[in-house]
Design a protein around this motif. Structure first.
Motif: not given
Length: 397
Positions: A121-144
């Protein structure tokens, strides 16, 4: 083995939930390995259920004990059948979502249909643009970690200076460099998100072989060893006075950086040497342009215009007829992340925290390819910083 800190995972999920709320999603289901690693710290088989406002639940089919060891998430539960998912969610008081997001760009249709049967009964939409937007900003942990990958690739570059010799094949050179990277902790796999975009460590080729176009969406292709993987190093022997391209993806603890350097035994033609200097000018122009708020596509347009002004309309970013419509790409866990310095991205803008590779390249049929690639970080406090650190001079051995 580096384990992603619990606080890092919580911050990532919180950012995703914020975007979910704006999009009106009740939940997101994460299945793809790169996304699983980003949000859970592991890739054990299963799915991560992220509700819009509560604790995520990582349902693991195989291997539960490793998921427990490797992931800092609180709620990790075993399951053996998709039919169990509603009951497992009900254990946490989670109703079936009205709107659910999934990674529609990468999930096979058959798998999608099986999960849709779990949420009929769930309407499905594409979450990839949201996931990409989260992943595109790197933390200090990732930069190291990315800085560690840059050190690894510099060791590969130094090894190239030691082993390149006349008469060796492109494949032999690639194998020497891959061996060096592997000893320095490279996982061997270069993850890409695009369908059929397979890559293996690097593109290493010399002379005219570096100008051979291929199916892969990159400015350079290479002949490869056979039609089943028709790209990269082949059996051509390295000769004097020709460009030798080492386009290598370093990788440490799952994170990638991208770097290209050019070598030669003796000198190269004046045309190619001038083209190399001009590609450095294009890189300098990019570095002048990129600031928070600048559209991705505007940087592409400006740098392409400079390359055309310098005389490379038919050879910039590939052979004529096989040119790609980008000059740079985001990079992190996958080699094709946001941002895209590409045609058609005029609405999306640079933000502090982004990491990307920039690769202005010229291809001259019959002579070879020439160019430069570095990985950059747009810092909150220092502006644009270069992460890759190998000498940028064209290396004549």
């Amino acid at each position: 083995m580096r384990i992603t800190p619990k606080e890092e995972l919580e911050h990532r999920i919180s950012r995703l939930q914020s975007l979910m709320a704006k999009e009106g999603l009740d939940a997101v289901l994460v299945l793809q390995n790169a996304d699983l690693f980003y949000f859970t710290g592991t890739i054990q088989s299963g799915c991560l259920y992220v509700p819009v406002a509560d604790e995520p639940v990582y349902l693991v089919r195989k291997e539960f004990s490793r998921a427990r060891m490797e992931s800092g998430l609180r709620e990790i539960v075993p399951f053996s059948s998709m039919r169990e998912i509603p009951a497992r969610l009900a254990d946490y008081g989670y109703p079936l979502p009205v709107r659910i997001g999934m990674e529609l760009d990468v999930i096979p249709v058959n798998l999608f249909e099986r999960y849709r049967a779990v949420f009929p009964s769930s309407a499905v939409s594409d979450a990839t643009p949201l996931i990409r937007r989260v992943r595109m900003i790197k933390s200090k942990y990732e930069i190291h970690i990315l800085q560690d990958a840059a050190v690894q690739i510099d060791k590969v570059n130094r090894r190239a200076r030691e082993v390149i010799r006349e008469g060796m094949t492109d494949l032999e050179l690639a194998a020497e460099l891959e061996f060096t990277a592997r000893k320095e902790g490279h996982q061997g796999l270069v993850r890409t998100r695009a369908f059929n975009a397979e890559l293996f460590y690097a593109h290493v080729f010399s002379g005219a072989d570096s100008a051979v176009p291929a199916y892969v969406d990159t400015p350079l292709g290479g002949l490869g060893l056979n039609p089943s993987f028709g790209q990269g190093a082949g059996l051509k022997r390295i000769e004097r006075n020709e460009p030798i391209i080492v386009d290598f993806a370093g990788c440490v603890d799952g994170y990638l950086v991208d770097q290209t350097r050019v070598f030669s035994l003796g000198d190269i033609s004046g045309l190619l040497r001038k083209a190399y200097c001009d590609m450095l000018r294009v890189q300098e122009r990019m570095m002048e342009l990129i600031k928070p708020g600048v559209p991705w596509g505007a940087v592409y347009d400006e740098c392409l215009a400079l390359a055309v002004e310098l005389g490379y309309a038919d050879s910039f970013m590939g052979n004529k007829g096989a040119q790609v419509s980008f000059i740079g790409h985001g990079i992190g866990i996958e080699i094709d992340e946001y941002p895209f310095i590409a045609r058609g991205f005029g609405e999306m803008t640079f933000e502090a925290g982004m990491v990307f590779a920039f690769e202005p390249t010229v291809v001259v049929p019959g002579q070879g390819a020439i160019g430069i690639e570095n990985t950059f970080y747009l810092s909150h406090f220092e502006g644009l910083r270069q992460l890759t650190c190998s000498d940028q001079e064209l290396t004549c051995l």
